[in-house]
Design a protein around this motif. Sequence first.
Motif, PDB file in Angstrom:
ATOM      1  N   TYR A   9      50.661  70.978  95.913  1.00 36.43           N
ATOM      2  CA  TYR A   9      51.933  71.266  96.563  1.00 36.43           C
ATOM      3  C   TYR A   9      52.770  69.993  96.709  1.00 36.43           C
ATOM      4  CZ  TYR A   9      52.023  76.125  98.369  1.00 36.43           C
ATOM      5  OH  TYR A   9      52.122  77.484  98.500  1.00 36.43           O
ATOM      6  N   ILE A  10      52.166  68.956  97.254  1.00 36.50           N
ATOM      7  CA  ILE A  10      52.924  67.728  97.539  1.00 36.50           C
ATOM      8  C   ILE A  10      53.420  67.075  96.254  1.00 36.50           C
ATOM      9  CG2 ILE A  10      52.709  65.387  98.456  1.00 36.50           C
ATOM     10  CD1 ILE A  10      50.928  66.565 100.653  1.00 36.50           C
ATOM     11  N   ASP A  11      52.585  67.059  95.207  1.00 35.94           N
ATOM     12  CA  ASP A  11      53.037  66.490  93.938  1.00 35.94           C
ATOM     13  C   ASP A  11      54.264  67.236  93.411  1.00 35.94           C
ATOM     14  OD1 ASP A  11      50.974  64.680  94.015  1.00 35.94           O
ATOM     15  OD2 ASP A  11      49.699  65.748  92.586  1.00 35.94           O
ATOM     16  N   ALA A  12      54.249  68.569  93.519  1.00 35.48           N
ATOM     17  CA  ALA A  12      55.383  69.350  93.031  1.00 35.48           C
ATOM     18  C   ALA A  12      56.622  69.126  93.891  1.00 35.48           C
ATOM     19  CB  ALA A  12      55.012  70.834  92.997  1.00 35.48           C
ATOM     20  N   ILE A  13      56.446  69.043  95.199  1.00 34.82           N
ATOM     21  CA  ILE A  13      57.584  68.786  96.093  1.00 34.82           C
ATOM     22  C   ILE A  13      58.165  67.400  95.826  1.00 34.82           C
ATOM     23  CG2 ILE A  13      58.229  68.422  98.513  1.00 34.82           C
ATOM     24  CD1 ILE A  13      56.138  70.596  99.212  1.00 34.82           C
ATOM     25  N   ASP A  14      57.297  66.406  95.627  1.00 32.70           N
ATOM     26  CA  ASP A  14      57.770  65.045  95.350  1.00 32.70           C
ATOM     27  C   ASP A  14      58.560  64.971  94.050  1.00 32.70           C
ATOM     28  OD1 ASP A  14      56.652  64.046  97.662  1.00 32.70           O
ATOM     29  OD2 ASP A  14      54.849  63.254  96.694  1.00 32.70           O
ATOM     30  N   ALA A  15      58.224  65.846  93.092  1.00 35.91           N
ATOM     31  CA  ALA A  15      58.910  65.834  91.796  1.00 35.91           C
ATOM     32  C   ALA A  15      60.126  66.751  91.762  1.00 35.91           C
ATOM     33  CB  ALA A  15      57.930  66.235  90.691  1.00 35.91           C
ATOM     34  N   ALA A  16      60.351  67.527  92.825  1.00 34.26           N
ATOM     35  CA  ALA A  16      61.446  68.503  92.829  1.00 34.26           C
ATOM     36  C   ALA A  16      62.799  67.814  92.700  1.00 34.26           C
ATOM     37  CB  ALA A  16      61.392  69.334  94.104  1.00 34.26           C
ATOM     38  N   GLU A  17      63.693  68.427  91.905  1.00 33.56           N
ATOM     39  CA  GLU A  17      65.028  67.879  91.703  1.00 33.56           C
ATOM     40  C   GLU A  17      66.133  68.813  92.169  1.00 33.56           C
ATOM     41  OE1 GLU A  17      65.234  67.031  87.560  1.00 33.56           O
ATOM     42  OE2 GLU A  17      63.925  65.266  87.690  1.00 33.56           O
ATOM     43  N   VAL A  18      65.883  70.133  92.138  1.00 30.20           N
ATOM     44  CA  VAL A  18      66.962  71.084  92.406  1.00 30.20           C
ATOM     45  C   VAL A  18      66.646  71.992  93.589  1.00 30.20           C
ATOM     46  CG1 VAL A  18      68.363  72.951  91.441  1.00 30.20           C
ATOM     47  CG2 VAL A  18      67.639  71.048  89.975  1.00 30.20           C
ATOM     48  N   LYS A  28      51.731  84.051 100.218  1.00 25.31           N
ATOM     49  CA  LYS A  28      51.495  82.609 100.204  1.00 25.31           C
ATOM     50  C   LYS A  28      51.899  82.098  98.817  1.00 25.31           C
ATOM     51  CE  LYS A  28      47.909  84.636 102.685  1.00 25.31           C
ATOM     52  NZ  LYS A  28      48.533  84.713 103.968  1.00 25.31           N
ATOM     53  N   VAL A  29      53.201  81.954  98.598  1.00 25.59           N
ATOM     54  CA  VAL A  29      53.725  81.649  97.272  1.00 25.59           C
ATOM     55  C   VAL A  29      54.830  80.603  97.385  1.00 25.59           C
ATOM     56  CG1 VAL A  29      53.207  83.993  96.477  1.00 25.59           C
ATOM     57  CG2 VAL A  29      55.501  83.463  97.325  1.00 25.59           C
ATOM     58  N   ALA A  30      55.173  80.005  96.236  1.00 21.09           N
ATOM     59  CA  ALA A  30      56.276  79.050  96.195  1.00 21.09           C
ATOM     60  C   ALA A  30      56.790  78.934  94.767  1.00 21.09           C
ATOM     61  CB  ALA A  30      55.836  77.681  96.708  1.00 21.09           C
ATOM     62  N   VAL A  31      58.067  78.560  94.651  1.00 19.75           N
ATOM     63  CA  VAL A  31      58.700  78.278  93.358  1.00 19.75           C
ATOM     64  C   VAL A  31      59.477  76.982  93.501  1.00 19.75           C
ATOM     65  CG1 VAL A  31      60.299  79.080  91.572  1.00 19.75           C
ATOM     66  CG2 VAL A  31      58.934  80.737  92.850  1.00 19.75           C
ATOM     67  N   ILE A  32      59.310  76.086  92.537  1.00 17.14           N
ATOM     68  CA  ILE A  32      60.015  74.799  92.574  1.00 17.14           C
ATOM     69  C   ILE A  32      60.695  74.564  91.227  1.00 17.14           C
ATOM     70  CG2 ILE A  32      59.762  72.290  92.794  1.00 17.14           C
ATOM     71  CD1 ILE A  32      57.493  72.777  94.758  1.00 17.14           C
ATOM     72  N   ASP A  33      61.993  74.297  91.281  1.00 17.83           N
ATOM     73  CA  ASP A  33      62.805  73.979  90.099  1.00 17.83           C
ATOM     74  C   ASP A  33      62.703  75.027  88.998  1.00 17.83           C
ATOM     75  OD1 ASP A  33      63.748  71.749  91.338  1.00 17.83           O
ATOM     76  OD2 ASP A  33      62.585  70.299  90.171  1.00 17.83           O
ATOM     77  N   ARG A  34      62.397  76.250  89.360  1.00 23.10           N
ATOM     78  CA  ARG A  34      62.426  77.398  88.450  1.00 23.10           C
ATOM     79  C   ARG A  34      61.436  77.309  87.291  1.00 23.10           C
ATOM     80  NH1 ARG A  34      68.540  79.834  88.193  1.00 23.10           N
ATOM     81  NH2 ARG A  34      69.200  79.215  90.286  1.00 23.10           N
ATOM     82  N   PHE A  58      57.636  83.139  84.433  1.00 22.85           N
ATOM     83  CA  PHE A  58      56.871  83.554  85.605  1.00 22.85           C
ATOM     84  C   PHE A  58      57.545  83.073  86.888  1.00 22.85           C
ATOM     85  CE2 PHE A  58      53.669  83.128  88.880  1.00 22.85           C
ATOM     86  CZ  PHE A  58      52.899  84.268  88.737  1.00 22.85           C
ATOM     87  N   ALA A  59      57.944  81.791  86.917  1.00 28.06           N
ATOM     88  CA  ALA A  59      58.605  81.248  88.101  1.00 28.06           C
ATOM     89  C   ALA A  59      59.911  81.982  88.380  1.00 28.06           C
ATOM     90  CB  ALA A  59      58.861  79.756  87.919  1.00 28.06           C
ATOM     91  N   GLY A  60      60.643  82.316  87.322  1.00 29.67           N
ATOM     92  CA  GLY A  60      61.896  83.031  87.508  1.00 29.67           C
ATOM     93  C   GLY A  60      61.689  84.422  88.079  1.00 29.67           C
TER      94      GLY A  60
END
Length: 400
Positions: free
Chosen positions: A215-224, A295-301, A331-333
Amino acid sequence: MDTEFLPGNQLTLLNSGRAYFPALLAALAAAQREIYLESYIFANDAVGHEVASALCAAARRGVTVNVTVDGFGARNFAADFRPQLSAAGVRTLFYRPELGSLRLARHRLRRLHRKLAVIDGRVAFVGGINIVDDDNAPEDMRPRYDYAVRIEGPVLAQVHHAARRMWEIVTWVNFKRRFRIRPLHQPCCELAGTQQAAFLIRDNIRHRNDILNAYIDAIDAAEVEILIANAYFLPGIRFGRALFAAARRGVRIGILLQGKSDHPLLHHATRTLYAAALKAGIRIFEYEKSFLHAKVAVIDRDWATVGSSNIDPFSLLLAKEANLFVRDAQFAGELRASLHDAIADGAREIRAGDLATRAWPARLLSWLSYGLIRALVGIAGYGHKHWHAEAQISRRPPAP
C-alpha cells in the motif's frame, strides 16, 4: 521489498455476494481433485447451507475438501455445519478455537481473517467476502457491499501455496494427524490472460508488513489519484504520513468509509481522523445506503488491490490477511468505476462544517473510542512500539 507482479493472469472482479457466490459454487461443482476454503465467518443462513452442500457433494465424489474457519468469527460452525460436513468426508479445522473464557488475552485479537478458495489448483478466489448472505444483516444495512476476485493464471500458485501452508500449520497445531496433507496437486500456472497480479499475505512471521508496504509503496508513487474504500479505517503513522505526503504533492485522494457500522468502536475512533484529513484536502465519504464491507483501493487508474485486509491495527498488525494486488488499467478502471457508482448512489461527503456542528458528547465518544483501540492494541503487544494513529499528525480533536 518490491511487490513481484506476475504476468499472464485472467482476473474477474466480483461485486458482492450476488456475483461471488454463483462463481464460487460453479467452481466447487466442477472440482475434481481438491478444494481449500478459508473464511472468517461461515454463517448459518441460505448461502452458508448452499456452500456447505456444494462442499459435501464434492467430497462424496472423491474430492479432497479442506475447510478452515476462524474460531471466533465462525464459533458456531461446529454445531451448525461440522456434523453434516464430516459425514460427507469434508475435513474441517478451526484457527484458534474459542474455549469459552472471558479473559481478554493477546491471542484473542489474532484471527484468521482471510477469505479465499482454491479449486484443483486451477482457479482461486480472493477478497473480503465471508460465507454469509448479503442480506444477513440488520434490515437497514442490507445488502452487504463487498468485492472479491476470481483468479486464473500464474499468480494462482501463490494463492495455492498460502492455502496449503495454512492447512499444514493449523493441522499441526490441532494435532490432527488424520488431516495430514495428501500428495501435492501442482497448481496450473499456464498463462490465462494478460493481467499482472501479486498475492500477498500478512502473518506474524515472515510477512508482517507485506500488505502494508505494498500500500505505502503505491501511495508514495501516486501521481494523480488515490481512491480507497475500506470498512474499518484507522491507519498507523506510516500509512498516514504517506497519504498526507501524497495530498501535499497534489494527488487527489478520496476515502469511502462506512456510514452504517457493525463495529461502533472503530467507527467512532475513525472519526477522530476526519479533521486533519479534510484540512489536508483529502475527501471523505460515508456509505449510507447499506453495509460497506469492502477492502479495496485504486491508484492512478492502473494499480488496484482487493482483499481481506482493513486499514486498521487489527488487520495490519494482528490478523492473518490476504490481498490480491493488480497492475492493469482495465481491472483498475472497472473497480474505480464501481466505487464511483457507489459514492454517487449511496454515499454522503463529509465536510468541515459537519464536524463543526457535532455535539461535544459525540466528539468525546470518538476520542474515548480511539483511546480504547490503542489500549487493545497495547494488550496485543504493539501499542507504543509499533502503532501510533494519526493523532501524531493531528494531536487535537476538531475544534467545537
